[in-house]
Design a protein around this motif. Structure first.
Motif, short mmCIF file in Angstrom:
data_model
loop_
_atom_site.label_atom_id
_atom_site.label_comp_id
_atom_site.label_asym_id
_atom_site.label_seq_id
_atom_site.Cartn_x
_atom_site.Cartn_y
_atom_site.Cartn_z
N GLU A 60 0.66 -1.23 0.02
CA GLU A 60 -0.13 0.06 0.14
C GLU A 60 0.88 1.38 0.13
O GLU A 60 0.62 2.11 -0.62
N LYS A 61 1.75 1.28 0.94
CA LYS A 61 2.77 2.52 0.90
C LYS A 61 3.48 2.71 -0.38
O LYS A 61 3.71 3.66 -0.89
N GLU A 62 3.97 1.51 -0.98
CA GLU A 62 4.49 1.63 -2.33
C GLU A 62 3.83 2.17 -3.50
O GLU A 62 4.17 3.19 -4.36
N LYS A 64 1.13 4.16 -3.02
CA LYS A 64 0.80 5.64 -2.49
C LYS A 64 1.72 6.47 -2.93
O LYS A 64 1.64 7.65 -3.77
N GLU A 65 3.17 5.83 -2.87
CA GLU A 65 4.15 6.63 -3.17
C GLU A 65 4.27 6.90 -4.64
O GLU A 65 4.62 8.09 -5.27
N GLU A 66 3.99 5.80 -5.32
CA GLU A 66 4.09 5.97 -6.67
C GLU A 66 2.95 6.88 -7.22
O GLU A 66 3.36 7.88 -8.03
N LYS A 67 1.84 6.98 -6.65
CA LYS A 67 0.75 7.73 -7.07
C LYS A 67 0.97 9.25 -6.70
O LYS A 67 0.84 10.26 -7.57
N GLU A 68 1.73 9.57 -5.64
CA GLU A 68 2.21 10.81 -5.21
C GLU A 68 3.16 11.22 -6.05
O GLU A 68 3.16 12.51 -6.51
N ALA A 69 4.23 10.53 -6.75
CA ALA A 69 5.22 10.90 -7.47
C ALA A 69 4.60 11.23 -8.88
O ALA A 69 5.02 12.31 -9.23
N GLU A 70 3.56 10.57 -9.29
CA GLU A 70 2.85 10.80 -10.54
C GLU A 70 2.18 12.25 -10.64
O GLU A 70 2.29 12.90 -11.10
N ARG A 71 1.60 12.63 -9.19
CA ARG A 71 0.96 13.68 -9.06
C ARG A 71 1.78 14.68 -9.08
O ARG A 71 1.75 15.94 -9.68
N GLN A 72 3.07 14.60 -8.22
CA GLN A 72 4.09 15.75 -8.27
C GLN A 72 4.58 15.96 -9.34
O GLN A 72 4.87 17.30 -9.78
#
Length: 118
Positions: A60-62, A64-72
């Motif tokens: 889940e953490k991985e 979320k991090e991928e999603k946040e990186a794409e957003r940024q």
């Protein structure tokens, strides 16, 4: 003909067979005794469950991090596009009042200053 009497089926126990509740809350379901150690499982079983939970949390953490990186990444690209658009509009406004070659010289000078600052 012989008449045999068959025993009546045993009545199914229900909440009403227990009688009226003393507190008057007959609409609540009857509760069982509180046994705090009833759900305990063995140490090995708990360890396996913990491992499974850890792997799920890591995944889940991985994600979320991928999603946040794409957003940024999207946010930075939008900001860069806006900055380039504003700069282009500013140079066009300068070109209206100044000579074209002078505007080109200012552009080159500003780019040199940007390189020195960063």
């Amino acid at each position: 003909m012989s008449t045999q009497v068959t025993p009546a089926a045993a009545p199914v126990q229900s909440d009403a067979a227990q009688g009226m509740r003393k507190n008057g809350k007959q609409w609540h379901a009857p509760r069982s005794a509180f046994r705090p150690k009833a759900g305990n499982s063995g140490w090995d079983k708990r360890q396996v469950e913990r491992k499974a939970l850890e792997t799920v949390k890591a995944k889940e953490k991985e994600m979320k991090e991928e999603k946040e990186a794409e957003r940024q990444r999207r946010i930075t690209s939008i900001k860069e596009k806006r900055a380039a658009k504003e700069e282009k509009a500013r140079y066009e406004k300068l070109a209206e009042t100044m000579h074209k070659k002078r505007v080109e010289r200012l552009k080159r000078k500003e780019k040199r200053n940007k390189m020195l600052k960063s």
